[in-house]
Design a protein around this motif. Sequence first.
Motif, mmCIF file in Angstrom:
data_model
loop_
_atom_site.group_PDB
_atom_site.id
_atom_site.type_symbol
_atom_site.label_atom_id
_atom_site.label_comp_id
_atom_site.label_asym_id
_atom_site.label_seq_id
_atom_site.Cartn_x
_atom_site.Cartn_y
_atom_site.Cartn_z
ATOM 1 N N HIS A 228 17.739 -109.228 50.982
ATOM 2 C CA HIS A 228 18.520 -110.469 50.943
ATOM 3 C C HIS A 228 19.706 -110.391 51.906
ATOM 4 C CE1 HIS A 228 20.870 -113.806 49.225
ATOM 5 N NE2 HIS A 228 21.874 -112.960 49.143
ATOM 6 N N SER A 229 20.372 -109.251 51.941
ATOM 7 C CA SER A 229 21.542 -109.084 52.815
ATOM 8 C C SER A 229 21.155 -109.160 54.287
ATOM 9 C CB SER A 229 22.222 -107.735 52.528
ATOM 10 O OG SER A 229 22.693 -107.668 51.210
ATOM 11 N N ALA A 230 20.066 -108.470 54.648
ATOM 12 C CA ALA A 230 19.633 -108.469 56.047
ATOM 13 C C ALA A 230 19.196 -109.862 56.486
ATOM 14 C CB ALA A 230 18.499 -107.463 56.242
ATOM 15 N N ILE A 231 18.490 -110.575 55.605
ATOM 16 C CA ILE A 231 18.039 -111.924 55.950
ATOM 17 C C ILE A 231 19.236 -112.858 56.098
ATOM 18 C CG2 ILE A 231 16.737 -113.928 55.122
ATOM 19 C CD1 ILE A 231 14.793 -111.909 53.809
ATOM 20 N N CYS A 234 20.814 -112.161 59.420
ATOM 21 C CA CYS A 234 20.005 -112.734 60.499
ATOM 22 C C CYS A 234 20.187 -114.247 60.560
ATOM 23 C CB CYS A 234 18.543 -112.369 60.276
ATOM 24 S SG CYS A 234 17.406 -112.981 61.537
ATOM 25 N N LYS A 235 20.146 -114.885 59.412
ATOM 26 C CA LYS A 235 20.245 -116.346 59.362
ATOM 27 C C LYS A 235 21.606 -116.836 59.838
ATOM 28 C CE LYS A 235 19.053 -120.301 56.444
ATOM 29 N NZ LYS A 235 20.134 -121.154 56.936
ATOM 30 N N LEU A 236 22.654 -116.084 59.539
ATOM 31 C CA LEU A 236 23.989 -116.438 60.018
ATOM 32 C C LEU A 236 23.985 -116.595 61.534
ATOM 33 C CD1 LEU A 236 27.178 -116.576 59.563
ATOM 34 C CD2 LEU A 236 27.133 -114.108 60.017
ATOM 35 N N GLN A 237 23.372 -115.645 62.227
ATOM 36 C CA GLN A 237 23.346 -115.686 63.685
ATOM 37 C C GLN A 237 22.408 -116.785 64.193
ATOM 38 O OE1 GLN A 237 23.345 -111.946 65.799
ATOM 39 N NE2 GLN A 237 23.749 -110.791 63.932
ATOM 40 N N CYS A 238 21.265 -116.928 63.538
ATOM 41 C CA CYS A 238 20.321 -117.974 63.953
ATOM 42 C C CYS A 238 20.947 -119.360 63.850
ATOM 43 C CB CYS A 238 19.061 -117.918 63.099
ATOM 44 S SG CYS A 238 18.037 -116.468 63.365
ATOM 45 N N ASP A 239 21.660 -119.607 62.758
ATOM 46 C CA ASP A 239 22.272 -120.919 62.557
ATOM 47 C C ASP A 239 23.286 -121.229 63.654
ATOM 48 O OD1 ASP A 239 20.754 -121.308 60.316
ATOM 49 O OD2 ASP A 239 22.358 -120.852 58.880
ATOM 50 N N ILE A 240 24.009 -120.224 64.099
ATOM 51 C CA ILE A 240 24.992 -120.434 65.170
ATOM 52 C C ILE A 240 24.282 -120.750 66.485
ATOM 53 C CG2 ILE A 240 26.783 -119.328 66.562
ATOM 54 C CD1 ILE A 240 27.495 -117.687 64.016
ATOM 55 N N ILE A 241 23.272 -119.966 66.830
ATOM 56 C CA ILE A 241 22.549 -120.192 68.085
ATOM 57 C C ILE A 241 21.892 -121.561 68.082
ATOM 58 C CG2 ILE A 241 20.621 -119.387 69.512
ATOM 59 C CD1 ILE A 241 21.331 -116.530 68.562
ATOM 60 N N ASN A 242 21.367 -121.969 66.936
ATOM 61 C CA ASN A 242 20.695 -123.269 66.845
ATOM 62 C C ASN A 242 21.625 -124.444 67.143
ATOM 63 O OD1 ASN A 242 17.868 -122.952 66.295
ATOM 64 N ND2 ASN A 242 18.407 -122.128 64.288
ATOM 65 N N LYS A 243 22.920 -124.232 67.017
ATOM 66 C CA LYS A 243 23.866 -125.300 67.349
ATOM 67 C C LYS A 243 23.907 -125.565 68.849
ATOM 68 C CE LYS A 243 27.647 -123.598 65.700
ATOM 69 N NZ LYS A 243 29.068 -123.457 65.301
ATOM 70 N N TYR A 244 23.546 -124.571 69.651
ATOM 71 C CA TYR A 244 23.745 -124.667 71.097
ATOM 72 C C TYR A 244 22.457 -124.649 71.916
ATOM 73 C CZ TYR A 244 28.545 -123.420 69.815
ATOM 74 O OH TYR A 244 29.806 -123.399 69.259
ATOM 75 N N LYS A 245 21.410 -124.041 71.398
ATOM 76 C CA LYS A 245 20.233 -123.811 72.250
ATOM 77 C C LYS A 245 19.427 -125.087 72.438
ATOM 78 C CE LYS A 245 16.553 -122.481 69.039
ATOM 79 N NZ LYS A 245 15.615 -123.506 69.555
ATOM 80 N N PRO A 246 18.817 -125.268 73.621
ATOM 81 C CA PRO A 246 17.870 -126.373 73.802
ATOM 82 C C PRO A 246 16.595 -126.105 73.021
ATOM 83 C CG PRO A 246 17.954 -124.995 75.774
ATOM 84 C CD PRO A 246 19.027 -124.494 74.862
ATOM 85 N N GLU A 247 15.775 -127.125 72.831
ATOM 86 C CA GLU A 247 14.576 -127.004 71.999
ATOM 87 C C GLU A 247 13.571 -125.992 72.533
ATOM 88 O OE1 GLU A 247 12.684 -130.675 71.153
ATOM 89 O OE2 GLU A 247 14.399 -131.518 70.057
ATOM 90 N N CYS A 269 14.175 -118.324 59.171
ATOM 91 C CA CYS A 269 15.107 -118.526 60.288
ATOM 92 C C CYS A 269 14.589 -118.185 61.678
ATOM 93 C CB CYS A 269 16.412 -117.777 60.033
ATOM 94 S SG CYS A 269 16.277 -116.054 59.573
ATOM 95 N N LEU A 270 13.401 -117.613 61.844
ATOM 96 C CA LEU A 270 12.913 -117.239 63.170
ATOM 97 C C LEU A 270 11.754 -118.125 63.605
ATOM 98 C CD1 LEU A 270 12.813 -113.347 62.754
ATOM 99 C CD2 LEU A 270 14.682 -114.717 63.698
ATOM 100 N N ASP A 271 11.493 -118.136 64.901
ATOM 101 C CA ASP A 271 10.319 -118.857 65.409
ATOM 102 C C ASP A 271 9.059 -117.995 65.334
ATOM 103 O OD1 ASP A 271 11.424 -121.442 66.288
ATOM 104 O OD2 ASP A 271 12.651 -120.196 67.595
#
Length: 687
Positions: A228-231, A234-247, A269-271
């Motif tokens: 749970h902690s590792a996920i 990971c999700k914390l970072q994914c959510d931040i990147i998703n604010k900026y990355k193109p599709e 949280c991953l593709d």
Amino acid sequence: MNTEKSINLKKPTLGVCYYPEHWSEYLWENDLDRMVEHGIEIIRIAEFAWNKFEPKEDVFNYDFFDRFLDLAYSKGIKVIFCTPTATPPAWLTNKYPEVLNAREDGTLYRHGMRKQHNYNSKVYLKFVSRLVDKIAAHYCPHPAIIGWQIDNELNCETNVFYSESDHEAFRIYLKDKFKTLDALNEAMGTTFWNQTYTAWDEIYLTRPTISNSNNPHLSLEEKRFFSHSAISYCKLQCDIINKYKPEDQFITTNGIFGHLDSHEMTDSCLDFITYDSYPNFAYDTWTDPKKPGNLNDRRSSWSLIRARSISPTFGIMEQQSGAGGWDTRMKQPAPKPGQMRLWTFQSLAHGANFISYFRWRTSWIGTEIYWHGLNDYSNEPNRRLAELKVVHEDFNKLSEVAGTHYEANVGFIRDYDNEWDGEQDKWHGPLDDFSNDSWFSASQLTHTPMDFVYLKSGCKKTTLEDLSRYKLLVYPHATILTKETAELLKMYVEQGGTLIMGSRTGYKDQFGRCPMRPMPGFASEICGVKVTDYTLVGPADEDEYAVWDNEEIEAPIFNDILQPIGDAKVLATFKGNYYDGAPALVVNTIGKGKAYYYGAGFSEKAAEIFLRKLGFSCPYKDIIELPREAELAVRSNDSHQYIFVLNYMDHSIEVDVKKIANDLLSGEVISGKVSIEKYGVIVLEIS
């Protein structure tokens, strides 16, 4: 075939890991030019380079990687950019030691390695959030970047965490899950040895105890917490990147490590997942590489099957290209000529469409000076670079393979609860490991392609549709078996599937407790069986076996003595021991399908007998016959099959192609007897 969470590439693509911060800038252009010359299209960078972005607290600089990205883009090379959070800088760990992980006794891991941080320090998460936000905002618009890697190898180096922050977070996790102390105490069986908790702050993760033993139910919950902690991290970072990355930019991470539900992480949280494939670990960890039947580097296919269970088509972020080892451990020989190409095709055959080599050039500094890359220290031409050119030429002939999936009719069921429970449980774990290895070896040696089917309980639960694509499911020792899972398996059998289960099934609940009910618990109705007695097979009884249609079948490790229920039928009986003549194998017909319960562990020979007797062994024998030394893998689409044959031997082998086929690598039409050179590969197209 469900292809969600899969990498999407138009052709098999080659990449490499590169560390511009390790090399003088004057080398960059020559390195990139030679990458292009050798067929490298994508590079991974920056996973250990925090100081290049934030050399001092709250001082940010982007010039270094701006220059590198601009140069890569000018050469037509695409980039996977990494968040560099696996190696916190010295200025951070020195000023804020609470970000560090700790041993069970509370001793902090100090700066000087990697992965020394914990996932639950509010201070560390603040620095991670700020750093990822800064680099994502700055670099996401860069046209060279096609995707992002989160951190590096989550839960690598260690998969246990005992800092003060982790103890505090564990209590919050337990409060959220159990709500009250009464519910927690009941689930964790704390009345045993007077472990009852009367306040939340009395609860800790594992600490040193007498005999190094701890509450098995709390230990299982602890592993769920680590995941749970590792996920969450990971999700914390994914959510931040998703604010900026193109599709069109993806997010992934690399590796599959312990105490981490990689399926839940990818789903949430991953593709897609990428794996780090190092087949030469076989020679580092297996005691006798020359032992007959030892699969050696072929055993890497086990991990590739696991990666494919997460993402039907996936990527390899680190493919071994040279000798392995740190200056402190992991001594490995260099791949022999042809093996790097063989291992690349091993990954491709199992579903990898992107394969990135570790690394471009062997490091001249640091702990990994013996993890050799494509280039040696000298930077002069070598045989591995020549082999890479051959692989590039091969891949240019295989563009049509990218749109295919791995083909298997046999599914091997796995789940994280039983994996984690087996780590501490010495009755369950070794039995499970033994049978897992036996079924893998049997499927390999009989050329019976197999998938792993992970039972998921997170955001995307396993469904009947997930199971129904397999004609046979094998679930050897489902010690923890919930009613919900049993009902799903029963529906699978009823609609025509075949299920095999083994000893030690169904006697624990979701917390690892042993409820007062007949074994095998919820599996009883599926398999039509009751366990009347059970025992470990002791040293004096190690030749234990059963007889099935006058054929001896090994019955090692643990024996369940069975009683059929209802219309279930006895197929085999034990020979020897005090239960001589008692039922060992029972089959139950439910609806259109059959469920088998074998009251023993599965040896390799026993697994082969099950595959043969039930009609699942060698499913492609009408197309091709090949020796046990070769691996067979099949990728297919609606109109074509692509049969990979890989020779792991240091000598040539012969196969017999029963149909007319196109050999995609040679360009020839072939049939009949064909020789495959040592460490060689053929890829046959069957219409």
